[in-house]
Design an enzyme around this catalytic site. Structure first.
Site, short mmCIF file in Angstrom:
data_model
loop_
_atom_site.label_atom_id
_atom_site.label_comp_id
_atom_site.label_asym_id
_atom_site.label_seq_id
_atom_site.Cartn_x
_atom_site.Cartn_y
_atom_site.Cartn_z
N PRO A 2 0.97 -1.19 -0.13
CA PRO A 2 -0.07 -0.01 0.28
C PRO A 2 0.59 1.35 0.00
O PRO A 2 1.68 1.59 0.90
CB PRO A 2 -0.86 -0.20 1.21
CG PRO A 2 -0.75 -1.76 1.70
CD PRO A 2 0.49 -1.93 1.01
N GLU A 3 0.50 2.19 -0.93
CA GLU A 3 1.33 3.42 -1.07
C GLU A 3 0.26 4.55 -1.11
O GLU A 3 -0.91 4.03 -0.79
CB GLU A 3 2.04 3.49 -2.41
CG GLU A 3 3.07 2.52 -2.70
CD GLU A 3 4.07 2.66 -4.09
OE1 GLU A 3 3.93 3.67 -4.44
OE2 GLU A 3 4.63 1.54 -4.48
N LYS A 59 2.09 7.28 4.16
CA LYS A 59 1.51 5.83 3.91
C LYS A 59 0.75 5.55 5.04
O LYS A 59 0.00 4.42 5.54
CB LYS A 59 2.52 4.51 3.85
CG LYS A 59 3.46 4.99 2.47
CD LYS A 59 4.39 3.74 2.32
CE LYS A 59 5.32 4.11 1.16
NZ LYS A 59 6.36 3.08 1.20
N ARG A 248 16.09 -1.74 -5.23
CA ARG A 248 14.76 -2.14 -5.27
C ARG A 248 14.64 -2.84 -6.93
O ARG A 248 15.21 -1.99 -7.85
CB ARG A 248 13.76 -1.24 -5.02
CG ARG A 248 13.82 -0.61 -3.59
CD ARG A 248 13.39 -1.45 -2.58
NE ARG A 248 12.21 -1.93 -2.75
CZ ARG A 248 11.14 -1.34 -2.16
NH1 ARG A 248 11.19 -0.23 -1.58
NH2 ARG A 248 9.84 -1.77 -2.29
#
Ligand SMILES: [Zn+2]
Length: 260
Positions: A2-3, A59, A248
């Site tokens: 979730p962003e 967030k 990432r």
């Protein structure tokens, strides 16, 4: 994971379902996810109170209790909110808030990477986690301060202490829309490219939020719906590649986003 746009959908659900309902009781199922609060303090703040308003910073979703404190919810890698009207509670419920009318709100998180907090004010949470300004409010000015800083622009977008709310998926989308290679060094950005980046931050986050963070509803020409190695670039028809930037997994089109 979730962003910011995903957390906006949780806020929307929360505001539509849970504001103003009398809270009968609460159960903390995973007390190890609590920050600086014991489960009894959280339960006693909830019991007999109700939620007065919701806010979001990066967030984090924050919900003010009429009894005074704010409940902070961070969704980690896989968290979500589920409102229970008559259905069963989700399998990984970590916090269950039972309303007096028989409905309930479940904070569900498969992997225990989310956090729950009880704070006097949202600023307390922002300070404790050293969060930068929310990405939707101040992205432009904060990104302007990129001048003279080291590291890659992707690393900077992901740094919650610089701007809060952007994670791996939206960082790639923002850089794709800005036509910037994620490994471009921050101190190599000229004025024009900094403006392009700040514009893309706002545009991507607003658009995704307006479309309920649902990739199936994103505009044509966005990377996220087909975020996979070998997929055709939605802009030029070239080939999307997967690489590693700022530690990432990173997806980009080498034709649209030229390497620095
Ligand atoms: Zn392309």
């Amino acid at each position: 994971m979730p962003e910011l746009p995903d957390v906006e959908t949780f806020r929307d659900l929360f505001e539509r379902t849970s504001l103003g309902r009398d809270i009968a009781d609460a159960e903390v199922r995973s007390p190890e996810m609590l920050e600086d609060a014991d489960p009894e303090a959280l339960v006693s703040a909830l019991r007999g109170s109700s939620f007065g308003e919701a806010a979001r910073h990066g967030k984090w979703l924050l919900a003010r209790l009429e009894s005074g404190p704010w409940l902070g919810l961070h969704f980690g890698m896989s968290g979500r909110l589920v409102f229970l009207d008559d259905g069963d509670e989700p399998a990984h419920t970590r916090l269950l808030v039972r309303f007096a009318d028989g409905t309930a709100l479940a904070y569900d998180c498969v992997r225990k990477l989310g956090h729950l907090a009880l704070v006097d004010a949202p600023e307390e949470l922002v300070e404790a986690h050293r969060l930068g300004p929310d990405a939707l409010s101040l992205a432009s000015r904060e990104l302007e301060r990129a001048r003279g800083r080291r590291g890659t622009i992707k690393g900077r977008l992901l740094d919650q202490g610089v701007v809060a709310g952007i994670g791996n998926v939206y960082a790639d989308e923002i850089l794709f829309q800005a036509r910037l290679h994620p490994a471009t060094r921050v101190d190599e950005l000229d004025e024009e490219r900094r403006r392009r980046l700040a514009g893309a931050v706002r545009r991507v986050l607003r658009t995704a939020t307006d479309r309920d963070a649902d990739p199936g509803a994103f505009p044509a020409g966005w990377l996220t719906p087909d975020r996979e190695e070998g997929a055709p670039c939605p802009r030029c028809g070239g080939t999307v590649i997967r690489t590693r930037v700022a530690g990432r997994s990173t997806y980009l089109c080498p034709a649209c986003q030229q390497a620095p």
